[in-house]
Write an enzyme that holds these catalytic residues in place. Structure first.
Site, PDB file in Angstrom:
ATOM      1  N   THR A   1       0.817  -1.212   0.000  1.00 35.12           N
ATOM      2  CA  THR A   1       0.000   0.000   0.000  1.00 35.12           C
ATOM      3  C   THR A   1       0.848   1.259   0.000  1.00 35.12           C
ATOM      4  O   THR A   1       0.517   2.245  -0.676  1.00 35.12           O
ATOM      5  CB  THR A   1      -0.940   0.005   1.226  1.00 35.12           C
ATOM      6  N   GLU A   2       1.931   1.229   0.737  1.00 34.88           N
ATOM      7  CA  GLU A   2       2.778   2.416   0.871  1.00 34.88           C
ATOM      8  C   GLU A   2       3.587   2.713  -0.390  1.00 34.88           C
ATOM      9  O   GLU A   2       3.668   3.856  -0.831  1.00 34.88           O
ATOM     10  CB  GLU A   2       3.731   2.249   2.054  1.00 34.88           C
ATOM     11  N   SER A   3       4.236   1.697  -0.930  1.00 34.05           N
ATOM     12  CA  SER A   3       5.205   1.960  -2.008  1.00 34.05           C
ATOM     13  C   SER A   3       5.123   1.020  -3.204  1.00 34.05           C
ATOM     14  O   SER A   3       5.822   1.243  -4.189  1.00 34.05           O
ATOM     15  CB  SER A   3       6.628   1.864  -1.437  1.00 34.05           C
TER      16      SER A   3
END
Length: 204
Positions: free
Chosen positions: A80-82
């Site tokens: 989700t982040e990267s």
């Protein structure tokens, strides 16, 4: 009579051949359906695994064991982040695969008694970023007591405490019933959805 008997035998043989032909077609059709079904399922699973990879597994497994976290959760946060991009950097300055803010990185180093050991650039090292990102997740988990609040805090910070204290967002002061920040609400949903997929693909 002999001619009638011979005609009957020919008709009987033809009937048996027809039945055998139908049976062969049915077997072939079944085999084709079985092949297509399995090919579809295998292809679908392969595509899902490509979309939900287990990149950096040695670092994720190590962090999961050390901090008592579900590896599926760590993978979900990284995705989700990267999207597993070690060189990712947000406009706000968050760095690495777990998109940690340099200020949070410095704060965590102080908490761990190793202030100044790493610089901001070290966040682009997946091993370090996953270790510290997982440590932060564990910190929030212990601080707030639930995974959902921990994930929300990973995105929004300590404001989660204000939400838990507000009956509009938490009926018991422990669980978040709703999240007032649309960005954080969407983030938590994405992480939870990704975690479910990781569990389905690799841990069920």
């Amino acid at each position: 009579m002999p001619q009638a008997s011979q005609h009957y035998r020919r008709k009987n043989r033809a009937g048996k051949k027809f039945i055998a032909w139908i049976a062969a077609i049915a077997v072939l059709a079944g085999a084709i359906v079985f092949f297509i079904t399995n090919f579809y399922e295998d292809t679908k699973k392969n595509l899902e695994e490509l979309n939900y990879p287990q990149k950096y597994s040695e670092y994720v497994d190590k962090a999961a064991e050390e901090y008592g976290l579900d590896p599926a959760l760590i993978y979900a946060v990284i995705r989700t982040e990267s999207g597993f991009d070690a060189d990712a950097q947000s406009d706000a300055g968050a760095c690495g695969v777990m998109q940690m803010m340099p200020s949070s990185f410095e704060w965590l180093q102080e908490k761990r008694g190793c202030a100044g050991e790493y610089s901001e650039d070290d966040l682009f090292n997946p091993e370090i970023c996953i270790d510290y990102g997982s440590y932060l997740l564990k910190y929030f988990y212990d601080y707030y007591g639930t995974e959902r609040s921990a994930v929300a805090a990973y995105n929004a910070g300590f404001v989660v405490g204000d939400w838990l204290a507000d009956s509009n967002y938490s009926s018991d002061g422990i669980n978040l019933d709703s999240i007032p920040y649309p960005e954080t609400s969407n983030y938590v949903e994405r992480v939870e959805s990704a975690k479910e997929m990781y569990i389905k693909l690799y841990y069920s």
